[in-house]
Motif scaffolding. Structure first.
Motif, PDB file in Angstrom:
ATOM      1  N   HIS A  80       0.834  -1.204   0.000  1.00  0.00           N
ATOM      2  CA  HIS A  80       0.000   0.000   0.000  1.00  0.00           C
ATOM      3  C   HIS A  80       0.870   1.256   0.000  1.00  0.00           C
ATOM      4  O   HIS A  80       1.891   1.319   0.698  1.00  0.00           O
ATOM      5  N   PRO A  81       0.499   2.293  -0.770  1.00  0.00           N
ATOM      6  CA  PRO A  81       1.323   3.517  -0.792  1.00  0.00           C
ATOM      7  C   PRO A  81       1.298   4.301   0.512  1.00  0.00           C
ATOM      8  O   PRO A  81       2.193   5.119   0.754  1.00  0.00           O
ATOM      9  N   ASP A  82       0.288   4.070   1.359  1.00  0.00           N
ATOM     10  CA  ASP A  82       0.286   4.683   2.682  1.00  0.00           C
ATOM     11  C   ASP A  82       1.256   3.893   3.563  1.00  0.00           C
ATOM     12  O   ASP A  82       1.039   2.712   3.841  1.00  0.00           O
ATOM     13  N   ASP A  83       2.309   4.526   3.993  1.00  0.00           N
ATOM     14  CA  ASP A  83       3.378   3.825   4.705  1.00  0.00           C
ATOM     15  C   ASP A  83       2.875   3.131   5.961  1.00  0.00           C
ATOM     16  O   ASP A  83       3.309   2.013   6.280  1.00  0.00           O
ATOM     17  N   GLU A  84       1.972   3.759   6.687  1.00  0.00           N
ATOM     18  CA  GLU A  84       1.477   3.161   7.921  1.00  0.00           C
ATOM     19  C   GLU A  84       0.667   1.909   7.640  1.00  0.00           C
ATOM     20  O   GLU A  84       0.826   0.884   8.314  1.00  0.00           O
ATOM     21  N   ARG A  85      -0.201   1.967   6.613  1.00  0.00           N
ATOM     22  CA  ARG A  85      -1.005   0.795   6.271  1.00  0.00           C
ATOM     23  C   ARG A  85      -0.119  -0.329   5.745  1.00  0.00           C
ATOM     24  O   ARG A  85      -0.344  -1.501   6.053  1.00  0.00           O
ATOM     25  N   ALA A  86       0.884   0.015   4.944  1.00  0.00           N
ATOM     26  CA  ALA A  86       1.798  -1.003   4.433  1.00  0.00           C
ATOM     27  C   ALA A  86       2.581  -1.652   5.565  1.00  0.00           C
ATOM     28  O   ALA A  86       2.772  -2.876   5.583  1.00  0.00           O
ATOM     29  N   ALA A  87       3.022  -0.843   6.518  1.00  0.00           N
ATOM     30  CA  ALA A  87       3.806  -1.375   7.631  1.00  0.00           C
ATOM     31  C   ALA A  87       2.967  -2.317   8.495  1.00  0.00           C
ATOM     32  O   ALA A  87       3.451  -3.364   8.953  1.00  0.00           O
ATOM     33  N   THR A  88       1.698  -1.960   8.713  1.00  0.00           N
ATOM     34  CA  THR A  88       0.808  -2.831   9.478  1.00  0.00           C
ATOM     35  C   THR A  88       0.641  -4.173   8.780  1.00  0.00           C
ATOM     36  O   THR A  88       0.742  -5.236   9.407  1.00  0.00           O
ATOM     37  N   ALA A  89       0.382  -4.129   7.473  1.00  0.00           N
ATOM     38  CA  ALA A  89       0.196  -5.364   6.712  1.00  0.00           C
ATOM     39  C   ALA A  89       1.476  -6.197   6.691  1.00  0.00           C
ATOM     40  O   ALA A  89       1.430  -7.434   6.787  1.00  0.00           O
ATOM     41  N   ASP A  90       2.613  -5.542   6.573  1.00  0.00           N
ATOM     42  CA  ASP A  90       3.892  -6.254   6.565  1.00  0.00           C
ATOM     43  C   ASP A  90       4.140  -6.930   7.912  1.00  0.00           C
ATOM     44  O   ASP A  90       4.568  -8.092   7.963  1.00  0.00           O
ATOM     45  N   THR A  91       3.852  -6.226   9.002  1.00  0.00           N
ATOM     46  CA  THR A  91       4.019  -6.813  10.331  1.00  0.00           C
ATOM     47  C   THR A  91       3.116  -8.026  10.502  1.00  0.00           C
ATOM     48  O   THR A  91       3.543  -9.075  11.011  1.00  0.00           O
ATOM     49  N   GLU A  92       1.859  -7.889  10.085  1.00  0.00           N
ATOM     50  CA  GLU A  92       0.923  -9.011  10.174  1.00  0.00           C
ATOM     51  C   GLU A  92       1.464 -10.236   9.440  1.00  0.00           C
ATOM     52  O   GLU A  92       1.423 -11.360   9.958  1.00  0.00           O
ATOM     53  N   LEU A  93       1.970 -10.011   8.249  1.00  0.00           N
ATOM     54  CA  LEU A  93       2.428 -11.118   7.426  1.00  0.00           C
ATOM     55  C   LEU A  93       3.694 -11.753   7.990  1.00  0.00           C
ATOM     56  O   LEU A  93       3.805 -12.988   8.079  1.00  0.00           O
ATOM     57  N   PHE A 111      -2.543 -12.076   0.212  1.00  0.00           N
ATOM     58  CA  PHE A 111      -2.635 -11.429  -1.099  1.00  0.00           C
ATOM     59  C   PHE A 111      -1.252 -10.938  -1.520  1.00  0.00           C
ATOM     60  O   PHE A 111      -0.365 -10.734  -0.681  1.00  0.00           O
ATOM     61  N   SER A 112      -1.111 -10.673  -2.819  1.00  0.00           N
ATOM     62  CA  SER A 112       0.142 -10.097  -3.312  1.00  0.00           C
ATOM     63  C   SER A 112       0.300  -8.649  -2.899  1.00  0.00           C
ATOM     64  O   SER A 112       1.408  -8.125  -2.843  1.00  0.00           O
ATOM     65  N   GLY A 113      -0.821  -7.983  -2.623  1.00  0.00           N
ATOM     66  CA  GLY A 113      -0.796  -6.550  -2.406  1.00  0.00           C
ATOM     67  C   GLY A 113      -0.854  -5.802  -3.728  1.00  0.00           C
ATOM     68  O   GLY A 113      -0.715  -6.384  -4.816  1.00  0.00           O
ATOM     69  N   LEU A 114      -1.068  -4.495  -3.641  1.00  0.00           N
ATOM     70  CA  LEU A 114      -1.166  -3.648  -4.836  1.00  0.00           C
ATOM     71  C   LEU A 114      -0.576  -2.286  -4.532  1.00  0.00           C
ATOM     72  O   LEU A 114      -1.052  -1.577  -3.647  1.00  0.00           O
ATOM     73  N   PRO A 115       0.477  -1.889  -5.271  1.00  0.00           N
ATOM     74  CA  PRO A 115       1.058  -0.566  -5.063  1.00  0.00           C
ATOM     75  C   PRO A 115       0.224   0.525  -5.735  1.00  0.00           C
ATOM     76  O   PRO A 115      -0.742   0.261  -6.448  1.00  0.00           O
ATOM     77  N   ALA A 116       0.645   1.738  -5.511  1.00  0.00           N
ATOM     78  CA  ALA A 116       0.141   2.864  -6.301  1.00  0.00           C
ATOM     79  C   ALA A 116       0.701   2.775  -7.716  1.00  0.00           C
ATOM     80  O   ALA A 116       1.548   1.929  -8.018  1.00  0.00           O
ATOM     81  N   GLY A 117       0.224   3.662  -8.572  1.00  0.00           N
ATOM     82  CA  GLY A 117       0.707   3.667  -9.946  1.00  0.00           C
ATOM     83  C   GLY A 117       2.005   4.427 -10.145  1.00  0.00           C
ATOM     84  O   GLY A 117       2.563   4.438 -11.247  1.00  0.00           O
ATOM     85  N   GLY A 118       2.503   5.070  -9.098  1.00  0.00           N
ATOM     86  CA  GLY A 118       3.755   5.812  -9.170  1.00  0.00           C
ATOM     87  C   GLY A 118       4.177   6.228  -7.773  1.00  0.00           C
ATOM     88  O   GLY A 118       3.389   6.143  -6.817  1.00  0.00           O
ATOM     89  N   PRO A 119       5.409   6.708  -7.620  1.00  0.00           N
ATOM     90  CA  PRO A 119       5.950   6.990  -6.277  1.00  0.00           C
ATOM     91  C   PRO A 119       5.238   8.118  -5.547  1.00  0.00           C
ATOM     92  O   PRO A 119       5.361   8.222  -4.316  1.00  0.00           O
TER      93      PRO A 119
END
Length: 322
Positions: A80-93, A111-119
């Protein structure tokens, strides 16, 4: 092959209540959530991680009801492009992988996850076509992000001797077998599939062909039993990329259905046979998300059908071919 159940539909039950119910139904295994979208009603991840006493109590309960855990589920978006949401999901996994190791469970589903379309984007972006050209550029960016992440995650999984089984899901980067094979090839053999046919049906993918494709690559680490029904009258008008709310059943072009209500028993027997043909003999875990029936009725009808479809013994020698 074992018959399992993904346990979120039993969230109103305690862990022991869920185990008792599943044992009564003749189920062999469960796939509890430990974070993310499946929740963690039956197996709160942090309550069991690194707690030998809690883990021993869990093993005793499983032994009492003659059940085992096929996989731990932690479906979320670590890209996820939101760093906090990505970090939570990464910790869970990552913690799900560590807990699986401690519980002697060999698989974590996700899930594989899904990034944003750009930085500089703020929301995930599901790319479904290579044109206009910026979409193709966005897809390339997403794959670079995903390969970096999953290569590192695969190393973590390997340290704990756990396989990661990704559910191919639209609105995630990996949503069909070729994308699954690509991620596995680039990130390593700890990455494979949680083969769920329900998301493939409405994309027009032939399920047994998809099983063969991934089976040839030894890429199926877990499997879901979940059906889908396409409603042709609606699909003819608006196609299958349908944003109609799931609760507006009469107007959707497809619905998730209990096993047997999208495709008949013969079809599910073909799925079971093809899984065995490619060497998968693990758990077929029922995931109930049918809005036209209650959780228990849907589960019980699926259990009844799959108990007739699953093979309980190893195949013998082909004596008739000698």
């Amino acid at each position: 092959m074992q018959l399992g159940v993904h346990t979120p539909p039993l969230a109103d039950e305690s862990l022991e209540g869920a185990l008792s119910y599943l044992a009564e139904q003749g189920v062999d295994a469960l796939e509890p959530g430990v974070g993310g979208h499946p929740g963690q009603d039956h197996l709160p991840r942090t309550e069991y991680l690194n707690d030998a006493d809690a883990q021993e109590e869990l093993h005793d309960l499983l032994e009492e009801y003659e059940l085992e855990i096929s996989a731990l589920a932690a479906h979320n978006n670590p890209l996820h492009p939101d760093d906090e949401r990505a970090a939570t999901a990464d910790t869970e996994l990552r913690e799900a992988i560590e807990l699986a190791d401690q519980l002697d469970v060999g698989v974590v589903t996700c899930f594989s996850g899904l990034p944003a379309g750009g930085p500089n984007d703020e929301v995930p972006n599901w790319i479904t076509a290579p044109w206009p050209p910026e979409h193709d550029e966005a897809l390339s960016y997403q794959w670079n992000v995903a390969v970096d992440y999953w290569t590192d995650l695969a190393d973590h999984a390997d340290e704990h001797d756990v396989d990661v089984a990704i559910e191919m899901h639209p609105n995630m980067l990996v949503y069909e077998p070729h994308g699954m094979a690509r991620l596995r090839e680039e990130a390593g053999e700890r990455i494979g599939a949680n083969f769920d046919p329900s998301h493939l049906y409405w994309q027009g993918i032939t399920i047994t062909d998809a099983i063969r494709y991934l089976g040839e690559r030894d890429a199926i680490y877990h499997a879901h039993a979940k059906d889908t029904k396409l409603y042709d009258a609606q699909a003819r008008e608006k196609g299958v990329l349908d944003t109609t709310p799931y609760g507006d059943e009469p107007n959707r072009s497809w619905l998730f259905r209990s096993v047997g209500y999208g495709h008949g028993e013969a079809h599910w027997k073909d799925i079971v046979s093809t899984l065995r043909m490619v060497g998968y003999d693990g758990t077929l875990s029922i995931e109930h998300e049918d809005s036209l029936t209650s959780s228990r009725e849907g589960l019980e009808k699926a259990i009844d059908l799959l108990q007739r479809a699953l093979f309980e013994t190893e195949p013998g020698e082909a004596y008739w071919a000698e």
